[in-house]
Design a protein around this motif. Sequence first.
Motif, PDB file in Angstrom:
ATOM      1  N   ARG A 158       0.829  -1.197   0.000  1.00  0.00           N
ATOM      2  CA  ARG A 158       0.000   0.000   0.000  1.00  0.00           C
ATOM      3  C   ARG A 158       0.864   1.247   0.000  1.00  0.00           C
ATOM      4  N   VAL A 212      -7.428  -0.178   6.365  1.00  0.00           N
ATOM      5  CA  VAL A 212      -7.480  -0.053   4.907  1.00  0.00           C
ATOM      6  C   VAL A 212      -6.347   0.774   4.321  1.00  0.00           C
ATOM      7  N   SER A 213      -5.610   1.509   5.143  1.00  0.00           N
ATOM      8  CA  SER A 213      -4.613   2.393   4.553  1.00  0.00           C
ATOM      9  C   SER A 213      -3.481   2.683   5.527  1.00  0.00           C
TER      10      SER A 213
END
Length: 380
Positions: free
Chosen positions: A140, A189-190
């Motif tokens: 990511r 998620v990040s």
Amino acid sequence: MHRLFAAARAALALTVLGSAISVAYAGTFLISLAPGEGIESALSAINDDGWIAGSYQPTKPGDSKDDHGFVGPRQGPYQTFQFSGDNSNGYAQYYGTAPRGINNAGMVIGVYSSLGGDCGTPVNMNDCRGFVRDPSGRLRWITISGRAPIHGIGMGINSKGSFVGEYSHYDKDHPELKTIGYLGKINAVSAVRVSDITLPWVCADKLSPTCIARIAPRGINAQGDIVGFFRKANGSVQGFVMRTIGEGVEVWVLNAQIVHHQTLGDMALGNTRPQSIKDNGDIAGSWEDKDGHEHGFVLKSNLKSWTIFEAPNAVETQAFQMNDFGQIAVSGKTAGGASVNYIYCPAAGPNGCTGHKSREELVGTERTDWHEASGAPLPN
């Protein structure tokens, strides 16, 4: 070949410090191999489980000669990876990828670039991006506010998922400052930058060669203490440690070139780059002496006593992440320019190198000087 961080210089010969430093052989170096023999590589990270991470350049025909990342147990097998994306023509574009830290959950943080510049310099940082990789292999971006990828690098990550790095910065009030640090956090998620990391003083004369031009955090521990270095406009580099004290922050400069400082003996002769901080406050990194030679060091949490060490068979020693057992990821170069990677272990103990002895084990030179230092935190 695209190297994301400049390698240690290979043409310099080691010099021995003055007689004030005693020589001992208490430390141990364990050889650590990259995913292939005879390739250029750099070991930069180790966690408490002994998993390591770093970068290498493949030698197989057809492979990209950009940096690739690797992660795994010290003696393998390793998982190798490279950050990729799609360019405007719709085909996969692979980026040079260099891990810089790993936490105990196996999360890896690092930097990637498609342009082959040295991501360790502010002039190229616009071409670099930070990343995190989870144990499943998912990569990511590190983003600003969860959207655009940050123009900079990811460097250190702690057991709570907080991380630090450095990114390109422009402030019209301080145009001399080219990059600053950031604090980030991994969520479900990040991986997002949360806030900036700056130092508690500014330069009155923006054209002065002593103005700070770069702020480069490199490591963070579970308490949120941060280490790194800053560079002045004249090119001198000094280390810093930021400690959380109650609701405030105390900052110490790890060099002897400004009024408020901790004096670190011979470490004050040249550039000092702390890279990692243990949960107990011990610090590891590299320093450059007056002749331009790099050495590894461990500085105790009292900021008064330290160990200086050199990697075996290397003319330059760069020390990176230190785990909570005191084991340090070390990378260097031989006189012939070959990469050498080691795990430096402190004196033998239950969590040191005991139980890992083998024919691969080499004893390096460890120099220890106990020094009572005086100083005060920088004023707020």
